[in-house]
Design an enzyme around this catalytic site. Structure first.
Site, PDB file in Angstrom:
ATOM      1  CB  THR A  11      -0.927   0.016   1.225  1.00 45.04           C
ATOM      2  OG1 THR A  11      -1.610  -1.224   1.303  1.00 45.04           O
ATOM      3  CG2 THR A  11      -1.937   1.146   1.122  1.00 45.04           C
ATOM      4  CE1 TYR A  37     -16.750  -1.773  -2.826  1.00 41.52           C
ATOM      5  CE2 TYR A  37     -17.012  -3.582  -4.376  1.00 41.52           C
ATOM      6  CZ  TYR A  37     -17.449  -2.370  -3.850  1.00 41.52           C
ATOM      7  OH  TYR A  37     -18.579  -1.786  -4.339  1.00 41.52           O
ATOM      8  CE1 TYR A  76      -0.938  -4.978   6.003  1.00 43.71           C
ATOM      9  CE2 TYR A  76      -0.834  -4.558   3.643  1.00 43.71           C
ATOM     10  CZ  TYR A  76      -0.858  -4.093   4.941  1.00 43.71           C
ATOM     11  OH  TYR A  76      -0.819  -2.734   5.182  1.00 43.71           O
ATOM     12  NE  ARG A  95      -3.953   1.272   4.474  1.00 44.55           N
ATOM     13  CZ  ARG A  95      -3.883   2.475   3.930  1.00 44.55           C
ATOM     14  NH1 ARG A  95      -4.645   2.782   2.898  1.00 44.55           N
ATOM     15  NH2 ARG A  95      -3.056   3.394   4.415  1.00 44.55           N
ATOM     16  CE  LYS A 147       2.384  -4.153   6.773  1.00 43.36           C
ATOM     17  NZ  LYS A 147       2.458  -3.310   5.549  1.00 43.36           N
ATOM     18  CB  ILE A 150       6.164  -4.722   6.958  1.00 45.94           C
ATOM     19  CG1 ILE A 150       6.728  -6.140   6.815  1.00 45.94           C
ATOM     20  CG2 ILE A 150       6.051  -4.061   5.586  1.00 45.94           C
ATOM     21  CD1 ILE A 150       5.900  -7.079   5.957  1.00 45.94           C
TER      22      ILE A 150
END
Length: 291
Positions: free
Chosen positions: A44, A107, A133, A138, A161, A203
């Site tokens: 991202t 989404y 991740y 998000r 992550k 990260i």
């Protein structure tokens, strides 16, 4: 192999918004020299949502080539389309990346069973180690520790992550996935507590700006020297906060432009920072001893 401070590498752009490959080369060399323990391109923070597929592939290929085995490269390779994710992971493997960072599908809102099917399909389509991740802020979907434990049984699902910001998740995931499952923080501000719970690295967005400080901070935690790590935390915390007053990549790129590393250019729909945020970042950089 995957531990310590690994910058979520920004993708530098020229003033007219194109890939700046000479700046990318400079950044990779700088991070290696500064002691970063790995590189994570086209996540991202690498503005993956606004890169074309060709640009995505080009950045990964360039970072792998430039790193030249000196530090591991974890290639951003996630998608909310399983088919597309498979293609990205297969490309990352062909490019020579050491692992793939695969975000939970955003989404679509799959169930936990859908998450298992998604990651299992990507796992079976390549030989590359995969780091999950999990960033529900998000992607909306939150992978539970139980689901992660199911996926950890697959030989190449090696870690996570974790950007939930919930420190108790580290202990819960140790119980579900085993102590050898690689847990990396996805949130700079809580990386100290994350490692105290059993994490092994971060990260990091801030590591784009202060790679040596972030690397030394991580090394202190991994050595169990939390008194030293706390000194680094105090020095870095204003920067962690300031970078995320507006979208983190814009904050990181502005700070990097102050260091002469790359342009502060971001792609729409992101825009440059407001004056008050720039002032906060300047003050935080001064507090950290960077300017």
């Amino acid at each position: 192999m995957f531990k310590g401070s690994m910058p979520a590498l920004v993708t530098p752009f020229t003033p007219d918004g194109e890939l700046d490959l000479p700046a990318l080369e400079k950044l990779v060399e700088w991070h290696v020299e500064q002691g970063s323990h790995g590189l994570v391109p086209v996540g991202t923070t690498g503005e993956s949502p606004t890169l074309s597929h060709e640009e995505h592939r080009q950045v990964i290929e360039q970072v792998v080539r430039l790193a030249a085995g000196r530090v591991p490269v974890i290639a951003g390779a996630g998608s909310n389309s399983t088919r597309e994710g498979i293609g990205l992971v297969q490309h990352a493997q062909a490019a020579g990346a050491d692992a793939a960072l695969v975000v939970t599908p955003y989404y679509n809102k799959p169930t936990q069973a859908g998450l298992i099917a998604h990651y299992a399909a990507i796992h079976d389509a390549s030989d590359l180690p995969i780091i999950i991740y999990n960033i529900p802020g998000r992607s909306v979907i939150d992978m539970t520790p139980q689901t992660m434990g199911e996926l950890a049984r697959l030989p190449r699902i090696i870690g996570v992550k974790d950007a939930t910001g919930k420190l108790e998740r580290v202990s819960m995931q140790r119980a579900a996935c085993g102590r050898d499952f690689v847990q990396l923080s996805g949130e700079d501000a809580t990386a100290l507590g994350f490692n105290a719970h059993g994490g092994v690295g971060c990260i990091s967005v801030t590591a784009n700006v202060a790679p040596r400080l972030c690397a030394e901070f991580q090394e202190a935690t991994l050595a169990g020297d939390y008194a030293t790590a706390l000194d680094y935390q105090d020095r870095l915390m204003p920067l962690h906060e300031a970078i995320f007053l507006e979208p983190g990549v814009a904050g990181a790129k502005y700070a990097m432009s102050r260091l002469g590393l790359c342009s502060d250019r971001v792609r729409l729909p992101l825009v440059g920072l407001t004056d008050p945020t720039m002032a906060r970042i300047d003050a935080a950089m001064a507090h950290a001893g960077l300017i």
